[in-house]
Design an enzyme around this catalytic site. Structure first.
Site, short mmCIF file in Angstrom:
data_model
loop_
_atom_site.label_atom_id
_atom_site.label_comp_id
_atom_site.label_asym_id
_atom_site.label_seq_id
_atom_site.Cartn_x
_atom_site.Cartn_y
_atom_site.Cartn_z
CE LYS A 217 -4.50 0.78 0.29
NZ LYS A 217 -5.59 -0.17 -0.04
N1 GLU Z 1 -7.30 -0.06 -3.32
C1 GLU Z 1 -8.02 -1.26 -3.60
C2 GLU Z 1 -8.08 -2.14 -2.37
O1 GLU Z 1 -7.91 -1.69 -1.27
C3 GLU Z 1 -7.49 -1.99 -4.84
C4 GLU Z 1 -6.11 -2.50 -4.77
C5 GLU Z 1 -5.60 -3.03 -6.10
O2 GLU Z 1 -6.37 -3.23 -7.01
O3 GLU Z 1 -4.39 -3.23 -6.18
O4 GLU Z 1 -8.35 -3.30 -2.46
#
Ligand code: GLU
Length: 414
Positions: free
Chosen positions: A104
Site C-alpha cells: 500500500k
Molecule cells: N485499493 C483497492 C483495495 O484496497 C485496490 C487494490 C488493487 O487493485 O491493487 O483493495
C-alpha cells in the site's frame, strides 16, 4: 483499547495465528513488513510556494508474488495506517488466490485542497521517489481513497518515461485508453454485491427482498448502491463525508447518482430526509455496507447496528471491539478482505491483459470476477461452518495460511 487500523490488523493476524497454531517465529514473519520506503515529496504549489508532503510505500509481504495495492491521498495518512492497509492487501490477495503479495502507498495530501496540476506534480514526484521498488514484477499500484484512474495514468507515464518505453502493467485501475480493463472501476462494488447475494442466499434470502444502507458514496459505495438497486434491493439510506440522506421506500439511486455528479454530494437530494453518517450505520435495514474509511464500527456504533448483514466495502471499517459486539449480537459480517476483493481481482485481470497485450470483453471480466468471488466466498463460508468460526476468522485463516505456506515451501534464505 487501541482502535487504530494497525492495532486492528495485528489483532486479526494474532487471532488467525492462534486458530492455525503457528509458532511465534512464523507469527513475527507474517506481522513484519518486508520492505518500507518513506519519502519526502516536495511540491511546488501553483502560487510558487513549496509544500513538503510525506509519502510511503509499504510492501507487507511478497512471498506469493509482487506487491499489490492502492495508493491513498489523504491528509490523515501515516506510516502505521499504510502498514495496516498493506497487511490487509496480503491476506486479501491470498483469500481470492491472485498471485500477489500485499502493499500500500500513501501521500499526506488533501486532494480537495489542491489543483489538478498540483496533484499531477505530486504523483510524478512520488512515483519518481519510489521508482527503485516498483515495477510490473515488483509492486503494482492501483487507485484507493483520494486517487483515481488519472492518478494511475500519471504514475504509468512517469515510470514509462523513466525506463524509456511504455509499461502498462506497472499500475492497474488506469483509463481504458492506456491499457485499463473493462469493469475495473466498478469491480470492487460488483464483488461486494456478489458476496452480499451469496451471504443472503445462505440464509434463504435474496437481494430483491431486502433493504440496504450504504455508508460512504465514493467509488465503492456509490456503485455498490447502483448494483444493489439494480438487483432489486431497497437502498433506504446513504451518506458521504458531508452528510446523509434517507427515504424509507427506497432512494432512486440512478437519480441520486445524477445529483452527486452535479453537486459533489448526496446532501440535498430532493425528496429525501437529511440524516447523519451515524444514522446510516444505525439505519433500520437488513444489509449495511460500510464503504468509507477505517474504524467506523467500534464498540459503540456496532451496538446500534440494526442490520442482519454487514458487508465490508471499506478496508478495516470494524475495530476489534466492534467486531466482537457484532458477533455477540449474531450479525453476520462478510469481512473486507473477502467482500471488497473484487477490485484487486480485476486489477489482476488488468495486469494479465497488459502482460499479454490482449484485452478481454466486459462480459468475460464480469463472469470471471463473479466466479472468483463466489469460489472465495464458498471456501470461507464452508470453513466457517466446519470449524465454528466467524466469516472474518475463516477468511483470515485461509489468507494467512496461504501466505505461510508460500514461505514454508520457498524456505528461508540463506
Ligand atoms: N485499493 C483497492 C483495495 O484496497 C485496490 C487494490 C488493487 O487493485 O491493487 O483493495
Amino acid at each position: 483499547m487501541d482502535t487504530s487500523p494497525l492495532a486492528t490488523a495485528l489483532a486479526q493476524l494474532a487471532s488467525a495465528v492462534e486458530i492455525l497454531g503457528f509458532d511465534s517465529g512464523v507469527h513475527d514473519m507474517l506481522a513484519t513488513p518486508r520492505r518500507e520506503l518513506r519519502v519526502a515529496v516536495p511540491l511546488r504549489r501553483d502560487d510558487g510556494s513549496i509544500e513538503v508532503l510525506h509519502g510511503y510505500r509499504v510492501q507487507h509481504n511478497i512471498a506469493r508474488g509482487p506487491g499489490k495495492g492502492g495508493l491513498r491521498y489523504s491528509p490523515d495518512v501515516d506510516l502505521d495506517e499504510v502498514r495496516a492497509l498493506a497487511m490487509w492487501m496480503t491476506w486479501k490477495c491470498a483469500v481470492v488466490d491472485v498471485p500477489y503479495g500485499g502493499a500500500k502507498g500513501g501521500v499526506t495530501i488533501d486532494p480537495h485542497a489542491h489543483s489538478v496540476a498540483e496533484l499531477e506534480r505530486t504523483t510524478r514526484r512520488f512515483t519518481s521517489e519510489i521508482m527503485p521498488i516498483i515495477g510490473p514484477e515488483r509492486d503494482i499500484m492501483a487507485p484507493d481513497l483520494g486517487t483515481s484512474e488519472q492518478t494511475m495514468a500519471w504514475v504509468m507515464d512517469t515510470y514509462s518515461t523513466s525506463v524509456g518505453y511504455t509499461v502498462p502493467a506497472v499500475v492497474t485501475g488506469k483509463p481504458l485508453a492506456v491499457g485499463g480493463s473493462w469493469g475495473r472501476s466498478t469491480a470492487t462494488s460488483r464483488g461486494v454485491v456478489d458476496v452480499a447475494a451469496a451471504a443472503l442466499a445462505d440464509a434463504g434470502a435474496s437481494l430483491s427482498e431486502v433493504s440496504a444502507a450504504v455508508q460512504g458514496f465514493g467509488n465503492v459505495g456509490s456503485h455498490a448502491a447502483v448494483f444493489l438497486h439494480a438487483a432489486g434491493a431497497r437502498v433506504t439510506a446513504v451518506s458521504d463525508q458531508y452528510g446523509g440522506v434517507a427515504a424509507p421506500d427506497g432512494l432512486d439511486i440512478p437519480r441520486l447518482m445524477e445529483h452527486v455528479a452535479a453537486t459533489g454530494s448526496v446532501v440535498g437530494f430532493e425528496g429525501a430526509t437529511a440524516i447523519t453518517n451515524a444514522d446510516v450505520l444505525a439505519a433500520d435495514v437488513d444489509l449495511l455496507v460500510p464503504a468509507a474509511i477505517e474504524g467506523v464500527l467500534d464498540a459503540q456504533s456496532a451496538a446500534q447496528v440494526k442490520a442482519r448483514w454487514v458487508v465490508e466495502g471499506a478496508n478495516g471499517p470494524t475495530t476489534t471491539e466492534g467486531d466482537r459486539v457484532l458477533a455477540e449480537r449474531g450479525i453476520q459480517v462478510v469481512p473486507d478482505i473477502l467482500a471488497n476483493a473484487g477490485g484487486v481481482v480485476v486489477s489482476y485481470f488488468e495486469w494479465v491483459q497488459a502482460n499479454q497485450t490482449y484485452w478481454w470483453t466486459e462480459d468475460e471480466i464480469a463472469e470471471r470476477l463473479a466466479y472468483r468471488m463466489r469460489t472465495a466466498y464458498d471456501a470461507v463460508a464452508s470453513l466457517a461452518r466446519a470449524e465454528g468460526l466467524t466469516l472474518r476468522e475463516a477468511a483470515l485463516a485461509i489468507g494467512v495460511r496461504r501466505v505461510a505456506e508460500a514461505h514454508k515451501i520457498r524456505g528461508l534464505y540463506p
